[in-house]
Design a protein around this motif. Structure first.
Motif, PDB file in Angstrom:
ATOM      1  N   ALA A 162      -4.251   1.160   3.751  1.00  0.00           N
ATOM      2  CA  ALA A 162      -4.773   1.147   5.126  1.00  0.00           C
ATOM      3  C   ALA A 162      -4.219   2.336   5.896  1.00  0.00           C
ATOM      4  O   ALA A 162      -3.232   2.964   5.487  1.00  0.00           O
ATOM      5  N   TYR A 163      -4.860   2.619   7.030  1.00  0.00           N
ATOM      6  CA  TYR A 163      -4.440   3.725   7.888  1.00  0.00           C
ATOM      7  C   TYR A 163      -4.339   3.231   9.319  1.00  0.00           C
ATOM      8  O   TYR A 163      -5.294   2.693   9.879  1.00  0.00           O
ATOM      9  N   VAL A 164      -3.154   3.391   9.919  1.00  0.00           N
ATOM     10  CA  VAL A 164      -2.908   3.023  11.314  1.00  0.00           C
ATOM     11  C   VAL A 164      -2.927   4.309  12.135  1.00  0.00           C
ATOM     12  O   VAL A 164      -2.182   5.249  11.841  1.00  0.00           O
ATOM     13  N   HIS A 165      -3.772   4.367  13.148  1.00  0.00           N
ATOM     14  CA  HIS A 165      -3.901   5.613  13.904  1.00  0.00           C
ATOM     15  C   HIS A 165      -3.898   5.337  15.404  1.00  0.00           C
ATOM     16  O   HIS A 165      -4.270   4.261  15.867  1.00  0.00           O
ATOM     17  N   PRO A 204       2.545   3.920 -10.509  1.00  0.00           N
ATOM     18  CA  PRO A 204       1.839   2.773 -11.112  1.00  0.00           C
ATOM     19  C   PRO A 204       0.906   2.101 -10.112  1.00  0.00           C
ATOM     20  O   PRO A 204       0.985   2.320  -8.900  1.00  0.00           O
ATOM     21  N   SER A 205       0.040   1.256 -10.626  1.00  0.00           N
ATOM     22  CA  SER A 205      -0.998   0.635  -9.789  1.00  0.00           C
ATOM     23  C   SER A 205      -0.461  -0.434  -8.852  1.00  0.00           C
ATOM     24  O   SER A 205      -1.190  -0.896  -7.963  1.00  0.00           O
ATOM     25  N   ASN A 206       0.796  -0.861  -9.036  1.00  0.00           N
ATOM     26  CA  ASN A 206       1.333  -1.914  -8.164  1.00  0.00           C
ATOM     27  C   ASN A 206       2.010  -1.336  -6.930  1.00  0.00           C
ATOM     28  O   ASN A 206       3.042  -1.819  -6.459  1.00  0.00           O
ATOM     29  N   VAL A 207       1.445  -0.269  -6.396  1.00  0.00           N
ATOM     30  CA  VAL A 207       1.917   0.351  -5.157  1.00  0.00           C
ATOM     31  C   VAL A 207       0.721   0.540  -4.231  1.00  0.00           C
ATOM     32  O   VAL A 207      -0.318   1.048  -4.653  1.00  0.00           O
ATOM     33  N   SER A 208       0.839   0.095  -2.996  1.00  0.00           N
ATOM     34  CA  SER A 208      -0.178   0.395  -1.986  1.00  0.00           C
ATOM     35  C   SER A 208       0.514   1.049  -0.803  1.00  0.00           C
ATOM     36  O   SER A 208       1.736   0.952  -0.659  1.00  0.00           O
ATOM     37  N   TRP A 209      -0.248   1.735   0.041  1.00  0.00           N
ATOM     38  CA  TRP A 209       0.372   2.420   1.151  1.00  0.00           C
ATOM     39  C   TRP A 209      -0.298   2.078   2.479  1.00  0.00           C
ATOM     40  O   TRP A 209      -1.467   1.724   2.537  1.00  0.00           O
ATOM     41  N   LEU A 210       0.534   2.174   3.501  1.00  0.00           N
ATOM     42  CA  LEU A 210       0.086   2.010   4.881  1.00  0.00           C
ATOM     43  C   LEU A 210       0.432   3.305   5.589  1.00  0.00           C
ATOM     44  O   LEU A 210       1.585   3.558   5.926  1.00  0.00           O
ATOM     45  N   ALA A 211      -0.556   4.166   5.765  1.00  0.00           N
ATOM     46  CA  ALA A 211      -0.323   5.465   6.385  1.00  0.00           C
ATOM     47  C   ALA A 211      -0.401   5.343   7.900  1.00  0.00           C
ATOM     48  O   ALA A 211      -1.184   4.544   8.435  1.00  0.00           O
ATOM     49  N   ASP A 271     -10.643  12.564  10.094  1.00  0.00           N
ATOM     50  CA  ASP A 271      -9.969  13.843   9.926  1.00  0.00           C
ATOM     51  C   ASP A 271      -8.780  13.778   8.966  1.00  0.00           C
ATOM     52  O   ASP A 271      -8.044  14.752   8.826  1.00  0.00           O
ATOM     53  N   VAL A 272      -8.568  12.636   8.319  1.00  0.00           N
ATOM     54  CA  VAL A 272      -7.404  12.450   7.460  1.00  0.00           C
ATOM     55  C   VAL A 272      -7.865  12.166   6.033  1.00  0.00           C
ATOM     56  O   VAL A 272      -8.577  11.182   5.787  1.00  0.00           O
ATOM     57  N   ALA A 273      -7.462  13.022   5.093  1.00  0.00           N
ATOM     58  CA  ALA A 273      -7.917  12.893   3.714  1.00  0.00           C
ATOM     59  C   ALA A 273      -7.492  11.566   3.094  1.00  0.00           C
ATOM     60  O   ALA A 273      -8.205  11.008   2.253  1.00  0.00           O
ATOM     61  N   LEU A 274      -6.340  11.028   3.508  1.00  0.00           N
ATOM     62  CA  LEU A 274      -5.861   9.769   2.941  1.00  0.00           C
ATOM     63  C   LEU A 274      -6.850   8.621   3.137  1.00  0.00           C
ATOM     64  O   LEU A 274      -6.908   7.700   2.327  1.00  0.00           O
ATOM     65  N   THR A 275      -7.628   8.672   4.205  1.00  0.00           N
ATOM     66  CA  THR A 275      -8.506   7.543   4.512  1.00  0.00           C
ATOM     67  C   THR A 275      -9.669   7.417   3.538  1.00  0.00           C
ATOM     68  O   THR A 275     -10.369   6.406   3.543  1.00  0.00           O
ATOM     69  N   GLU A 276      -9.895   8.425   2.707  1.00  0.00           N
ATOM     70  CA  GLU A 276     -10.906   8.286   1.671  1.00  0.00           C
ATOM     71  C   GLU A 276     -10.517   7.221   0.658  1.00  0.00           C
ATOM     72  O   GLU A 276     -11.358   6.732  -0.104  1.00  0.00           O
ATOM     73  N   TYR A 277      -9.233   6.852   0.665  1.00  0.00           N
ATOM     74  CA  TYR A 277      -8.727   5.885  -0.303  1.00  0.00           C
ATOM     75  C   TYR A 277      -8.261   4.603   0.375  1.00  0.00           C
ATOM     76  O   TYR A 277      -7.491   3.838  -0.195  1.00  0.00           O
ATOM     77  N   THR A 278      -8.669   4.365   1.615  1.00  0.00           N
ATOM     78  CA  THR A 278      -8.242   3.174   2.346  1.00  0.00           C
ATOM     79  C   THR A 278      -9.349   2.146   2.433  1.00  0.00           C
ATOM     80  O   THR A 278     -10.532   2.480   2.428  1.00  0.00           O
ATOM     81  N   ALA A 279      -8.932   0.889   2.541  1.00  0.00           N
ATOM     82  CA  ALA A 279      -9.889  -0.205   2.719  1.00  0.00           C
ATOM     83  C   ALA A 279     -10.042  -0.578   4.181  1.00  0.00           C
ATOM     84  O   ALA A 279     -10.998  -1.245   4.556  1.00  0.00           O
ATOM     85  N   ARG A 280      -9.084  -0.126   5.017  1.00  0.00           N
ATOM     86  CA  ARG A 280      -9.119  -0.551   6.421  1.00  0.00           C
ATOM     87  C   ARG A 280      -8.417   0.476   7.291  1.00  0.00           C
ATOM     88  O   ARG A 280      -7.444   1.112   6.865  1.00  0.00           O
ATOM     89  N   THR A 281      -8.899   0.639   8.517  1.00  0.00           N
ATOM     90  CA  THR A 281      -8.214   1.438   9.526  1.00  0.00           C
ATOM     91  C   THR A 281      -7.917   0.544  10.722  1.00  0.00           C
ATOM     92  O   THR A 281      -8.712  -0.329  11.078  1.00  0.00           O
ATOM     93  N   ILE A 282      -6.765   0.757  11.329  1.00  0.00           N
ATOM     94  CA  ILE A 282      -6.321  -0.048  12.471  1.00  0.00           C
ATOM     95  C   ILE A 282      -5.975   0.905  13.602  1.00  0.00           C
ATOM     96  O   ILE A 282      -5.085   1.755  13.461  1.00  0.00           O
TER      97      ILE A 282
END
Length: 391
Positions: free
Chosen positions: A61-64, A185-192, A200-211
């Motif tokens: 997810a991405y918090v902005h 490994p696949s057992n890591v997720s991130w909250l950017a 405008d953030v490349a990371l969000t191409e890989y996110t399921a949600r934005t907050i």
């Protein structure tokens, strides 16, 4: 009721009245355990992180939100509470609606302003996951990544990594971060967490949600100021009228509001006053540039660059007439053991990232292009005090 604070106040009464009880509580770079008036955002974050209570990883997810909207304060407070809950239950979370026990994911917070390389990123994540100290020297990136892989593969529930200040000029590039996570490994997720809109953030191409996090409303900001003043100043040192004035000026930016309170307090303390006055606030507001740079970002700079800035904020006007004069004055300061070339390079590098600004000096009578001088993009009083407190 804070019993320790009450005891400390009475213990100090023989020393005479003190305006400042605790500078840390006033600091614009400090975050309290319970951020004020951010319930709706916390609920959104808990909705996203709800799978952890079943022992599963949430998606990325991405918090902005804009500068000073409290993103870091909210996420760090939530991660702290979730980590404490997981540790207290020995990595097992129980709820009233879930009878069985489940291993909970771990939570790691990384500030990419202070994590500017592949080695530093993997080192910080690994160091947060293991009890033993992870060496910073004498070990290569490949080995540190291998150790991290081993730890992650042994984790049943995985890890949620909070990655703060993405897209910051001083931190890792977002494309590099994508590559770093791809190598885990696949057992890591991130909250950017960042200021830029999702598109405008490349990371969000890989996110399921934005907050999204909105700026503070005026009364919320007044509450933040009064809460910090209650913790850091003597009783009734800040009245509501001054808090409202600061909140109006800050226009929803909690960082700028807290910096103004911090600087106004420093002015009042230097004058040996027991309460903040309108003159203290006026002086503080006049000193803080708009827009300004986050004090956290300034204090995250490498040690030598902070040393240069510490000398810079004490220079007289004539020593700041040009970059050349500033370089000469700083390199000649007693506490600065850096060459003129290094000082000048640091000044140019910090100007490129916006920590300071090069502006054209007033044209003189001579021919040629007028020299440029260095202007601060942050409060000199706040930096001076915060820098000295951490030494």
């Amino acid at each position: 009721m804070d019993i320790d604070a009450r005891i400390e106040r009475r213990r100090r009464r023989d020393e005479g009245p003190r305006l400042v009880q605790d500078y840390e509580s006033l600091s614009p770079v400090a975050h309290i355990e319970e951020p004020s008036d951010r319930g709706p955002v916390l609920e959104q974050l808990l909705d996203h992180l709800d799978p952890v209570f079943d022992g599963r990883l949430p998606p990325n997810a991405y918090v902005h939100g804009p500068f000073g909207s409290g993103k870091t304060a909210i996420v760090t407070a939530l991660f702290s509470h979730l980590t404490e809950l997981s540790t207290r239950a020995q990595s097992v979370i129980y709820t009233s609606t879930r009878a069985e026990s489940t291993s909970a994911p771990e939570f790691v917070y990384v500030d990419v302003r202070e994590t500017t390389s592949e080695f530093a990123f993997y080192h910080n994540v690994l160091d947060a996951l293991v009890e033993e100290s992870v060496p910073e020297h004498g070990i290569g990136t490949t080995e540190i990544r291998t150790r991290l892989h081993d730890v992650l593969r042994a984790s049943r529930a995985g890890v949620v990594v909070g990655v703060d200040h993405v897209s910051d000029p001083d931190g890792l590039d977002t494309d590099d971060l994508v590559g770093l996570f791809a190598g885990l490994p696949s057992n890591v997720s991130w909250l950017a967490i960042g200021r830029e809109p999702p598109e405008d953030v490349a990371l969000t191409e890989y996110t399921a949600r934005t907050i999204g996090v909105e700026p503070y409303q005026r009364q919320m900001l007044v509450d933040v100021l009064m809460t910090r003043a209650s913790a850091g100043l003597s009783q009734r040192a800040l009245d509501h009228d001054l808090a409202r004035r600061i909140a109006d000026w800050a226009d929803g930016n909690a960082h700028d509001a807290l910096t103004a309170l911090f600087v106004a307090t420093d002015h009042a303390n230097a004058a040996e006053r027991q309460r903040l006055t309108d003159a203290d606030v006026t002086a503080a507001l006049a000193e803080i540039p708009r827009p300004s740079v986050s004090m956290g970002r300034v204090l995250a700079l490498p040690e030598n660059k902070q040393l240069v800035l510490r000398a810079l904020v004490d220079l007289e006007d004539e020593d700041r007439a040009s970059v050349a004069a500033t370089t000469e004055a700083i390199s000649g300061a007693p506490d600065v053991d850096l060459s003129r070339g290094t000082v000048k390079r640091y000044l140019y590098e910090m100007a490129e990232t916006g920590v300071v600004e090069r502006v054209q000096a007033d044209a003189g009578a001579g021919k040629g292009r007028p020299p440029s001088r260095v202007e601060l993009r942050f409060s000199p009083t706040a930096f001076r005090r915060l820098y000295d407190l951490q030494q």
